[in-house]
Design a protein around this motif. Structure first.
Motif, PDB file in Angstrom:
ATOM      1  N   HIS A 339       6.427   6.271   4.467  1.00  0.00           N
ATOM      2  CA  HIS A 339       6.411   5.189   5.452  1.00  0.00           C
ATOM      3  C   HIS A 339       6.737   5.711   6.854  1.00  0.00           C
ATOM      4  O   HIS A 339       6.161   5.246   7.849  1.00  0.00           O
ATOM      5  CB  HIS A 339       7.417   4.113   5.071  1.00  0.00           C
ATOM      6  CG  HIS A 339       6.889   3.085   4.117  1.00  0.00           C
ATOM      7  ND1 HIS A 339       5.600   2.615   4.152  1.00  0.00           N
ATOM      8  CD2 HIS A 339       7.505   2.398   3.102  1.00  0.00           C
ATOM      9  CE1 HIS A 339       5.426   1.701   3.210  1.00  0.00           C
ATOM     10  NE2 HIS A 339       6.561   1.554   2.555  1.00  0.00           N
ATOM     11  N   HIS A 340       7.670   6.658   6.956  1.00  0.00           N
ATOM     12  CA  HIS A 340       8.006   7.217   8.265  1.00  0.00           C
ATOM     13  C   HIS A 340       6.786   7.856   8.931  1.00  0.00           C
ATOM     14  O   HIS A 340       6.680   7.890  10.154  1.00  0.00           O
ATOM     15  CB  HIS A 340       9.131   8.252   8.129  1.00  0.00           C
ATOM     16  CG  HIS A 340      10.501   7.671   8.111  1.00  0.00           C
ATOM     17  ND1 HIS A 340      11.001   6.917   9.149  1.00  0.00           N
ATOM     18  CD2 HIS A 340      11.492   7.725   7.183  1.00  0.00           C
ATOM     19  CE1 HIS A 340      12.234   6.535   8.872  1.00  0.00           C
ATOM     20  NE2 HIS A 340      12.557   7.007   7.677  1.00  0.00           N
ATOM     21  N   ASP A 341       5.875   8.370   8.108  1.00  0.00           N
ATOM     22  CA  ASP A 341       4.651   8.989   8.630  1.00  0.00           C
ATOM     23  C   ASP A 341       3.478   8.019   8.649  1.00  0.00           C
ATOM     24  O   ASP A 341       2.343   8.427   8.925  1.00  0.00           O
ATOM     25  CB  ASP A 341       4.288  10.214   7.782  1.00  0.00           C
ATOM     26  CG  ASP A 341       5.278  11.361   7.961  1.00  0.00           C
ATOM     27  OD1 ASP A 341       5.936  11.419   9.016  1.00  0.00           O
ATOM     28  OD2 ASP A 341       5.395  12.199   7.043  1.00  0.00           O
ATOM     29  N   ASN A 342       3.728   6.746   8.320  1.00  0.00           N
ATOM     30  CA  ASN A 342       2.678   5.712   8.259  1.00  0.00           C
ATOM     31  C   ASN A 342       1.621   6.025   7.204  1.00  0.00           C
ATOM     32  O   ASN A 342       0.482   5.537   7.285  1.00  0.00           O
ATOM     33  CB  ASN A 342       1.988   5.529   9.614  1.00  0.00           C
ATOM     34  CG  ASN A 342       2.919   5.084  10.721  1.00  0.00           C
ATOM     35  OD1 ASN A 342       2.731   5.437  11.876  1.00  0.00           O
ATOM     36  ND2 ASN A 342       3.945   4.309  10.383  1.00  0.00           N
ATOM     37  N   LYS A 343       1.979   6.816   6.207  1.00  0.00           N
ATOM     38  CA  LYS A 343       1.037   7.189   5.156  1.00  0.00           C
ATOM     39  C   LYS A 343       1.173   6.207   3.991  1.00  0.00           C
ATOM     40  O   LYS A 343       1.819   6.475   2.977  1.00  0.00           O
ATOM     41  CB  LYS A 343       1.274   8.625   4.707  1.00  0.00           C
ATOM     42  CG  LYS A 343       0.997   9.640   5.813  1.00  0.00           C
ATOM     43  CD  LYS A 343       1.250  11.074   5.377  1.00  0.00           C
ATOM     44  CE  LYS A 343       0.941  12.052   6.519  1.00  0.00           C
ATOM     45  NZ  LYS A 343       1.197  13.458   6.139  1.00  0.00           N
ATOM     46  N   PRO A 416       3.803   7.385  13.975  1.00  0.00           N
ATOM     47  CA  PRO A 416       2.811   8.344  14.487  1.00  0.00           C
ATOM     48  C   PRO A 416       1.370   7.931  14.247  1.00  0.00           C
ATOM     49  O   PRO A 416       0.451   8.621  14.692  1.00  0.00           O
ATOM     50  CB  PRO A 416       3.145   9.626  13.702  1.00  0.00           C
ATOM     51  CG  PRO A 416       3.740   9.140  12.420  1.00  0.00           C
ATOM     52  CD  PRO A 416       4.516   7.915  12.789  1.00  0.00           C
ATOM     53  N   GLY A 417       1.146   6.812  13.558  1.00  0.00           N
ATOM     54  CA  GLY A 417      -0.217   6.367  13.294  1.00  0.00           C
ATOM     55  C   GLY A 417      -0.908   5.746  14.504  1.00  0.00           C
ATOM     56  O   GLY A 417      -2.091   5.415  14.435  1.00  0.00           O
ATOM     57  N   LEU A 434     -10.095   6.282   5.472  1.00  0.00           N
ATOM     58  CA  LEU A 434      -8.950   5.581   4.888  1.00  0.00           C
ATOM     59  C   LEU A 434      -8.656   6.022   3.462  1.00  0.00           C
ATOM     60  O   LEU A 434      -7.638   5.617   2.892  1.00  0.00           O
ATOM     61  CB  LEU A 434      -9.179   4.064   4.925  1.00  0.00           C
ATOM     62  CG  LEU A 434      -8.754   3.330   6.206  1.00  0.00           C
ATOM     63  CD1 LEU A 434      -9.538   3.819   7.402  1.00  0.00           C
ATOM     64  CD2 LEU A 434      -8.910   1.826   6.049  1.00  0.00           C
ATOM     65  N   THR A 435      -9.531   6.841   2.882  1.00  0.00           N
ATOM     66  CA  THR A 435      -9.304   7.308   1.511  1.00  0.00           C
ATOM     67  C   THR A 435      -8.421   8.552   1.467  1.00  0.00           C
ATOM     68  O   THR A 435      -8.002   8.971   0.394  1.00  0.00           O
ATOM     69  CB  THR A 435     -10.634   7.633   0.815  1.00  0.00           C
ATOM     70  OG1 THR A 435     -11.263   8.743   1.476  1.00  0.00           O
ATOM     71  CG2 THR A 435     -11.565   6.441   0.828  1.00  0.00           C
ATOM     72  N   SER A 436      -8.113   9.131   2.615  1.00  0.00           N
ATOM     73  CA  SER A 436      -7.284  10.336   2.661  1.00  0.00           C
ATOM     74  C   SER A 436      -5.823   9.997   2.392  1.00  0.00           C
ATOM     75  O   SER A 436      -5.289   9.017   2.924  1.00  0.00           O
ATOM     76  CB  SER A 436      -7.401  10.994   4.040  1.00  0.00           C
ATOM     77  OG  SER A 436      -6.436  12.022   4.200  1.00  0.00           O
ATOM     78  N   ASN A 437      -5.169  10.818   1.590  1.00  0.00           N
ATOM     79  CA  ASN A 437      -3.743  10.624   1.328  1.00  0.00           C
ATOM     80  C   ASN A 437      -2.919  10.740   2.603  1.00  0.00           C
ATOM     81  O   ASN A 437      -1.852  10.140   2.721  1.00  0.00           O
ATOM     82  CB  ASN A 437      -3.237  11.659   0.324  1.00  0.00           C
ATOM     83  CG  ASN A 437      -3.814  11.458  -1.063  1.00  0.00           C
ATOM     84  OD1 ASN A 437      -4.237  10.355  -1.410  1.00  0.00           O
ATOM     85  ND2 ASN A 437      -3.841  12.514  -1.860  1.00  0.00           N
ATOM     86  N   ASP A 438      -3.405  11.517   3.558  1.00  0.00           N
ATOM     87  CA  ASP A 438      -2.656  11.792   4.780  1.00  0.00           C
ATOM     88  C   ASP A 438      -2.982  10.828   5.913  1.00  0.00           C
ATOM     89  O   ASP A 438      -2.497  10.996   7.027  1.00  0.00           O
ATOM     90  CB  ASP A 438      -2.932  13.228   5.251  1.00  0.00           C
ATOM     91  CG  ASP A 438      -2.247  14.258   4.376  1.00  0.00           C
ATOM     92  OD1 ASP A 438      -1.152  13.955   3.863  1.00  0.00           O
ATOM     93  OD2 ASP A 438      -2.799  15.358   4.205  1.00  0.00           O
ATOM     94  N   THR A 451      10.243   3.653  12.609  1.00  0.00           N
ATOM     95  CA  THR A 451      11.582   3.118  12.410  1.00  0.00           C
ATOM     96  C   THR A 451      11.655   2.373  11.076  1.00  0.00           C
ATOM     97  O   THR A 451      10.636   2.024  10.486  1.00  0.00           O
ATOM     98  CB  THR A 451      11.958   2.124  13.522  1.00  0.00           C
ATOM     99  OG1 THR A 451      11.074   0.993  13.436  1.00  0.00           O
ATOM    100  CG2 THR A 451      11.840   2.751  14.893  1.00  0.00           C
ATOM    101  N   HIS A 452      12.861   2.142  10.625  1.00  0.00           N
ATOM    102  CA  HIS A 452      13.074   1.266   9.475  1.00  0.00           C
ATOM    103  C   HIS A 452      12.863  -0.179   9.904  1.00  0.00           C
ATOM    104  O   HIS A 452      12.831  -0.491  11.094  1.00  0.00           O
ATOM    105  CB  HIS A 452      14.491   1.429   8.926  1.00  0.00           C
ATOM    106  CG  HIS A 452      14.763   2.785   8.372  1.00  0.00           C
ATOM    107  ND1 HIS A 452      16.031   3.291   8.208  1.00  0.00           N
ATOM    108  CD2 HIS A 452      13.912   3.747   7.917  1.00  0.00           C
ATOM    109  CE1 HIS A 452      15.961   4.504   7.691  1.00  0.00           C
ATOM    110  NE2 HIS A 452      14.684   4.802   7.510  1.00  0.00           N
ATOM    111  N   GLY A 453      12.741  -1.052   8.914  1.00  0.00           N
ATOM    112  CA  GLY A 453      12.662  -2.477   9.177  1.00  0.00           C
ATOM    113  C   GLY A 453      14.001  -3.140   8.900  1.00  0.00           C
ATOM    114  O   GLY A 453      14.765  -2.676   8.046  1.00  0.00           O
TER     115      GLY A 453
END
Length: 497
Positions: A339-343, A416-417, A434-438, A451-453
């Protein structure tokens, strides 16, 4: 090949093929019968007021409510269904509440102050672990004042001769597992190098790894499974994968752990096969499966690293040998990292792996004497957007906006997304893979790390005294429920009640 197959199954669910899976839902009879069946099940429910011989606390790091919704949908779509109707294993637990996760000094929690709350029963300041809010971040003197120490449910379980353990997909010295055994004014002080770089004396400000191996609670842990070998090893000494250690004090804390356990049955393991072959009668086990955090499940070398489910199963097998019962802390830590990397694709898969570990634990234990709690330390800013049809790929595009550009079903508030466009228009996500894991899903505000929610998170409960988990509660109540149900701690317990 596995990923391609999963993507093909999800693709089918975006077509009319998935419609047939819920045509039966078009009648009032279906919904009335479904609700009546659930009502009858609720009416038959009886509260369990026995003693919790065993307790397992599952912590999905950063596992917000939207994460649960998206993960269950993704799981269902993997299995060829529409997805929305799917249930994760712990969503079937009889009692559910909501946890308020803020720190004493911060509106939105981190994994350190929250670990002190749900494991120690006391709310604390952000970035501190196992200490009261009288300890400010980085205050070594206050951290060493034992009157400021907060003892965890694992500590109190040990006083009752119960076996104890931690399982995590992060470093075993990371903030969440550190809440089991550490008392520190800085969550990042995982090695003496970290303390030194902060301008402190590592001989007086003991790092979390030293506390894990030599501390009052840490040294008594029967099971320690996760990543983080570099925090145990000297700089310039390499681990099993040829990666360098992180310590300046020239101490090999893996060897020190072995020496401390010399007169017991013990095992140190560093790969999946060795984990699976730990002898059943082993009293103490240390498993470190990566130099840092363990790999995401979708990127994991299954010949080297065990899954969260496999670590959980082995931990329960080993801890069940104790006559007085056990306490086990299990963290799905990489949900948060993704989640921190928006992945989002990785975050949802890690949540599904977390669900599998809980499912295995339920099968291995008996709800008459085992309290299982599932919760999160904090939320994340991922959200689900409309307006696609039922069964639409939750990881796909969500529709067309007024600027005539597509948006994704999942997006984030920060991280970072963020993708700027030179012409001032919004980035065209329809051109992305959108199919990429990264793939980093879109955000409103650009940050190097999301950030956290601050929203409340769920608490799911099954077993003795699980009915105490209801309504909206402060996060620190969780530790008090555990101590009460298992007859540990310093306050009123079920045994006295």
């Amino acid at each position: 090949m596995k990923n391609l197959l999963l993507q093909f199954v999800v693709l089918l669910c975006t077509t009319a093929l998935c419609v047939a899976n819920y045509e039966h839902e078009h009648t009032a009879t279906y919904w009335n019968d479904q609700a009546q069946a659930r009502l009858q099940k609720q009416l038959l429910r009886r509260t369990n007021t026995g003693v919790a011989k065993n307790v397992i606390l599952f912590l999905g790091d950063g596992m917000s409510i939207p994460t649960l919704t998206a993960a269950r949908t993704h799981l269902g779509q993997r299995n060829g269904n529409a997805g929305e109707e799917t249930e994760l294993s712990f969503e079937k637990f009889p009692y559910v509440g909501l946890s308020k996760t803020y720190c004493v000094d911060k509106q939105v929690a981190d994994s350190a102050c929250s670990a002190t709350a749900y494991l120690g029963g006391v709310k604390a300041n952000k970035d501190t672990v196992g200490v009261t809010a009288a300890v400010k971040r980085g205050d070594c003197d206050a951290m060493n004042d034992v009157s400021n120490h907060v003892q965890s449910v694992a500590h109190y379980s040990q006083l009752k001769n119960k076996r104890t353990g931690i399982v995590t997909t992060t470093r075993v010295t990371h903030a969440s597992p550190a809440g089991v055994y550490a008392h520190t004014a800085e969550r990042d002080w995982e090695s003496d190098t970290d303390v030194t770089l902060a301008g402190k004396n590592p001989k007086t400000c003991l790092d979390s790894t030293v506390q894990l191996v030599h501390g009052e609670t840490g040294k008594k842990l029967n099971v320690i499974f996760g990543g983080g070998r570099r925090k145990f090893l000297p700089m310039f000494e390499t681990d099993e994968d040829g990666k360098m250690g992180n310590r300046l004090d020239n101490r090999n804390l893996i060897n020190e752990w072995k020496q401390l356990k010399a007169n017991t049955t013990h095992a140190y393991v560093s790969d999946r096969n060795s984990l699976l072959n730990i002898a059943d009668g082993t009293e103490y086990s240390l498993g470190l499966f990566d130099n840092g955090h363990m790999s995401y499940n979708l990127e994991r070398d299954s010949n080297k690293q065990p899954s969260l489910e496999e670590m959980t199963i082995k931990a329960i097998e080993l801890l069940s040998n104790g006559k007085e019962g056990f306490f086990l802390f299990v963290e799905g830590g990489l949900i948060d990292k993704a989640h921190h990397d928006n992945k989002a694709r990785l975050a949802l898969d890690e949540t599904i792996e977390f669900h599998k570990a809980i499912e295995a634990a339920v099968k291995m234990t008996n709800e008459t004497d085992t309290l299982i709690l599932v919760t999160a330390d904090h939320a994340h800013t991922m959200t689900l957007n409309g307006n696609e049809n039922r069964g639409h790929d939750v990881l796909g595009l969500g529709g067309l906006a007024v600027d005539l550009l597509q948006y994704t079903t999942l997006s984030y508030g920060t991280g970072p997304g963020y993708k700027p466009n030179k012409d001032g228009r919004r980035h065209d996500v329809s051109k992305d893979d959108l199919t990429s894991n990264d793939y980093g899903y879109p955000t409103i505000a650009p940050l190097l790390s999301a950030t956290h929610g601050g929203d409340d998170v769920g608490i799911f409960a099954s077993g003795p005294w699980s009915h105490l988990i209801t309504s909206v509660v402060e996060q620190n109540l969780i530790a008090h429920v555990i101590n009460f149900a298992s007859c540990t701690g310093e306050r009123t317990t079920a045994c006295e009640n």
